[in-house]
Design a protein around this motif. Structure first.
Motif, PDB file in Angstrom:
ATOM      1  N   LEU A 160       0.928   5.959  -1.270  1.00 15.64           N
ATOM      2  CA  LEU A 160       0.278   5.725   0.017  1.00 15.64           C
ATOM      3  C   LEU A 160       1.233   5.979   1.171  1.00 15.64           C
ATOM      4  O   LEU A 160       0.869   6.571   2.193  1.00 15.64           O
ATOM      5  CB  LEU A 160      -0.247   4.291   0.088  1.00 15.64           C
ATOM      6  N   LEU A 161       2.467   5.543   1.004  1.00 10.57           N
ATOM      7  CA  LEU A 161       3.448   5.731   2.071  1.00 10.57           C
ATOM      8  C   LEU A 161       3.758   7.202   2.292  1.00 10.57           C
ATOM      9  O   LEU A 161       3.938   7.647   3.432  1.00 10.57           O
ATOM     10  CB  LEU A 161       4.725   4.955   1.754  1.00 10.57           C
ATOM     11  N   TYR A 162       3.813   7.978   1.210  1.00  9.22           N
ATOM     12  CA  TYR A 162       4.008   9.414   1.382  1.00  9.22           C
ATOM     13  C   TYR A 162       2.873  10.015   2.203  1.00  9.22           C
ATOM     14  O   TYR A 162       3.096  10.880   3.068  1.00  9.22           O
ATOM     15  CB  TYR A 162       4.081  10.104   0.010  1.00  9.22           C
ATOM     16  N   ASP A 163       1.660   9.556   1.952  1.00  8.84           N
ATOM     17  CA  ASP A 163       0.512  10.048   2.719  1.00  8.84           C
ATOM     18  C   ASP A 163       0.631   9.637   4.183  1.00  8.84           C
ATOM     19  O   ASP A 163       0.398  10.434   5.091  1.00  8.84           O
ATOM     20  CB  ASP A 163      -0.789   9.514   2.121  1.00  8.84           C
ATOM     21  N   PHE A 164       1.026   8.361   4.426  1.00  7.41           N
ATOM     22  CA  PHE A 164       1.196   7.882   5.795  1.00  7.41           C
ATOM     23  C   PHE A 164       2.275   8.682   6.528  1.00  7.41           C
ATOM     24  O   PHE A 164       2.101   9.080   7.693  1.00  7.41           O
ATOM     25  CB  PHE A 164       1.581   6.403   5.805  1.00  7.41           C
ATOM     26  N   VAL A 165       3.394   8.897   5.851  1.00  9.78           N
ATOM     27  CA  VAL A 165       4.493   9.641   6.475  1.00  9.78           C
ATOM     28  C   VAL A 165       4.045  11.063   6.792  1.00  9.78           C
ATOM     29  O   VAL A 165       4.317  11.592   7.877  1.00  9.78           O
ATOM     30  CB  VAL A 165       5.733   9.649   5.566  1.00  9.78           C
ATOM     31  N   GLY A 166       3.342  11.700   5.858  1.00  9.93           N
ATOM     32  CA  GLY A 166       2.847  13.045   6.103  1.00  9.93           C
ATOM     33  C   GLY A 166       1.913  13.096   7.299  1.00  9.93           C
ATOM     34  O   GLY A 166       2.009  13.998   8.141  1.00  9.93           O
ATOM     35  N   LYS A 167       1.023  12.105   7.384  1.00 12.20           N
ATOM     36  CA  LYS A 167       0.115  12.049   8.532  1.00 12.20           C
ATOM     37  C   LYS A 167       0.887  11.852   9.829  1.00 12.20           C
ATOM     38  O   LYS A 167       0.569  12.467  10.859  1.00 12.20           O
ATOM     39  CB  LYS A 167      -0.891  10.917   8.340  1.00 12.20           C
ATOM     40  N   ALA A 168       1.888  10.960   9.796  1.00 11.24           N
ATOM     41  CA  ALA A 168       2.667  10.695  11.005  1.00 11.24           C
ATOM     42  C   ALA A 168       3.410  11.945  11.478  1.00 11.24           C
ATOM     43  O   ALA A 168       3.457  12.247  12.675  1.00 11.24           O
ATOM     44  CB  ALA A 168       3.665   9.560  10.738  1.00 11.24           C
ATOM     45  N   VAL A 169       3.971  12.679  10.531  1.00 12.85           N
ATOM     46  CA  VAL A 169       4.689  13.909  10.887  1.00 12.85           C
ATOM     47  C   VAL A 169       3.735  14.936  11.493  1.00 12.85           C
ATOM     48  O   VAL A 169       4.089  15.674  12.415  1.00 12.85           O
ATOM     49  CB  VAL A 169       5.408  14.481   9.643  1.00 12.85           C
ATOM     50  N   LEU A 170       2.490  14.965  10.993  1.00 16.00           N
ATOM     51  CA  LEU A 170       1.487  15.913  11.486  1.00 16.00           C
ATOM     52  C   LEU A 170       0.768  15.423  12.740  1.00 16.00           C
ATOM     53  O   LEU A 170      -0.055  16.144  13.295  1.00 16.00           O
ATOM     54  CB  LEU A 170       0.457  16.183  10.387  1.00 16.00           C
ATOM     55  N   MET A 176      -1.323  12.930  12.835  1.00 15.87           N
ATOM     56  CA  MET A 176      -2.658  12.483  12.468  1.00 15.87           C
ATOM     57  C   MET A 176      -2.710  10.952  12.445  1.00 15.87           C
ATOM     58  O   MET A 176      -1.684  10.302  12.236  1.00 15.87           O
ATOM     59  CB  MET A 176      -3.027  13.019  11.082  1.00 15.87           C
ATOM     60  N   PRO A 177      -3.882  10.358  12.689  1.00 20.09           N
ATOM     61  CA  PRO A 177      -4.007   8.907  12.581  1.00 20.09           C
ATOM     62  C   PRO A 177      -3.750   8.454  11.143  1.00 20.09           C
ATOM     63  O   PRO A 177      -4.158   9.130  10.185  1.00 20.09           O
ATOM     64  CB  PRO A 177      -5.443   8.618  13.015  1.00 20.09           C
ATOM     65  N   LEU A 178      -3.077   7.317  10.975  1.00 19.86           N
ATOM     66  CA  LEU A 178      -2.733   6.848   9.633  1.00 19.86           C
ATOM     67  C   LEU A 178      -3.951   6.373   8.857  1.00 19.86           C
ATOM     68  O   LEU A 178      -4.001   6.509   7.638  1.00 19.86           O
ATOM     69  CB  LEU A 178      -1.715   5.711   9.717  1.00 19.86           C
ATOM     70  N   PHE A 179      -4.909   5.809   9.581  1.00 16.06           N
ATOM     71  CA  PHE A 179      -6.087   5.244   8.916  1.00 16.06           C
ATOM     72  C   PHE A 179      -7.339   5.944   9.398  1.00 16.06           C
ATOM     73  O   PHE A 179      -7.434   6.368  10.536  1.00 16.06           O
ATOM     74  CB  PHE A 179      -6.183   3.746   9.203  1.00 16.06           C
ATOM     75  N   GLY A 180      -8.293   6.030   8.480  1.00 18.08           N
ATOM     76  CA  GLY A 180      -9.554   6.647   8.852  1.00 18.08           C
ATOM     77  C   GLY A 180      -9.606   8.122   8.451  1.00 18.08           C
ATOM     78  O   GLY A 180      -8.690   8.666   7.863  1.00 18.08           O
TER      79      GLY A 180
END
Length: 383
Positions: A367-377, A379-383
């Protein structure tokens, strides 16, 4: 108290060496609550480390906290996990200025009389701890909560629990509310034993809430604002503390391998294991990975104290990075020590098992890898 942040790690190192490490093997073997270690933390003032000085605490911040947790984890990772969850719950209580029992609870924590913890994760939403499937229902001037909570650290042992549930009438799982629930509250029970692979002493058992009565005055977040409280208070402190536990586990494994290589011999060759270049190289890899994670941990704690634009990114990275490092270091430790470690004769076997908990503990590494990837891009972390 007027202690500086640098004094607390030395205190933690002493108590970890003199108390936690002495009981760690038995705590692990018996999967028992580390009573002696928790009593030592209470007596040493550690429960109030982050409590404001105005309430009798030490008023320390993320750097002191991270350093203390890492030192404790070197002695006993189970105790360190209990402690970090206590501090996260304490920070949640401290941030709840509208909570009527806030001041007295913080004073009790600072005095070593009160151990707290979190009850966020639920069986229905699993590692998505921010989205409880349970929901409060109106009950006169208050509410009632029925929930199946999973992996509650210090279950049945803590003096209070910061409990999450979806706000009454809310359709969005993220519209949650956090409540303060004292030990022994009617309707709250431990629903089973804790028999984990690692961290066997932290009593991370399921708990069941059955028509648990809570009052509006028991809220430690705004009504429906639990999600925000989790993200702005709970998540950063938990991420930092979890990363610190992993660093402590790494250091413990490195020390154990160093001692083993320096003491064990190939008697027929008249050599110590330390004379073998391949084993020295594995120890070197372990040391380098551990030192790198310790440096990153210090940097993340500093950024929490001095917020930057990328502070949340670093916070999200910290647990995943340190957890993966602990998996790597303890795997190398097991291989370097061979059959002696596999037979459970060294603490590295316990380190190996304890390290596995971090990657599956919400938020999981995936999950954290997904969050980090979204943050780098962006993108919102949730939703």
């Amino acid at each position: 108290m007027h202690d500086t942040p640098s004094e607390w790690p030395a205190r933690a190192e002493a108590v970890a060496r003199d108390v936690l490490a002495k009981h760690a093997a038995d705590v692990d073997k018996q999967a028992r609550w580390p009573a002696e270690s928790i009593d030592a933390l209470k007596a040493g003032g550690f429960l109030g480390l982050t409590v404001p000085a105005s309430h009798g605490g030490a008023g320390q911040g993320p750097r002191a906290f991270a350093n203390v947790v890492a030192k404790l984890a070197e002695g006993c990772a189970s105790t360190a996990m209990i402690y970090l969850m206590h501090v996260v719950a304490t920070q949640s209580i401290a941030a709840a200025t509208g909570f009527g029992r806030r001041d007295q609870t913080l004073k009790d924590i600072a005095a070593g009389k009160h151990l707290s913890t979190l009850a966020f994760s639920e069986r229905g939403s699993r590692s998505h701890f921010w989205a409880p499937v349970s929901q409060a229902s109106a009950n006169g001037d208050g509410y009632k909560v029925t929930a199946d909570k999973s992996f509650v650290t210090s279950a049945g042992q803590a003096d209070s629990y910061v409990v999450s549930t979806r706000a009454a009438g809310a359709a969005d799982p993220a519209a949650s509310t956090l409540y303060f629930v004292p030990k022994g509250a009617k309707g709250m029970t431990v629903a089973g034993p804790w028999t984990g692979l690692g961290l066997r002493g932290n009593s991370s058992a399921p708990m069941k809430l059955e028509n648990l009565a809570v009052a509006a005055a028991d809220r430690v977040s705004g009504e429906g604002d639990g999600f925000n409280a989790m993200l702005t208070v709970g998540l950063p402190w938990f991420q930092l503390g979890s990363a610190a536990v992993s660093v402590g586990i790494c250091r413990s494994a490195v020390a154990s391998v160093r001692d083993h290589l320096g003491g064990a011999k190939l008697e027929h060759l008249g050599q110590k294991l330390a004379d073998l270049p391949n084993l020295r190289a594995e120890l070197a890899r372990m040391q380098i990975v551990t030192d790198a994670q310790a440096a990153f941990l210090h940097q993340v704690a500093w950024r929490m104290e001095h917020p930057q634009a990328d502070t949340m990114l670093a916070v999200l990275e910290s647990k995943a990075s340190a957890n993966e490092a602990a998996l790597c270091v303890t795997d190398l430790a097991m291989r370097a020590c061979g059959g002696t470690a596999f037979g459970g004769k060294l603490s590295v076997e316990r380190n190996f098992r304890d390290a596995r908990a971090g990657s599956v503990m919400a938020p999981t590494t995936d999950l954290l890898y997904d969050f980090v990837g979204k943050a780098v891009l962006g993108m919102p972390l949730f939703g």
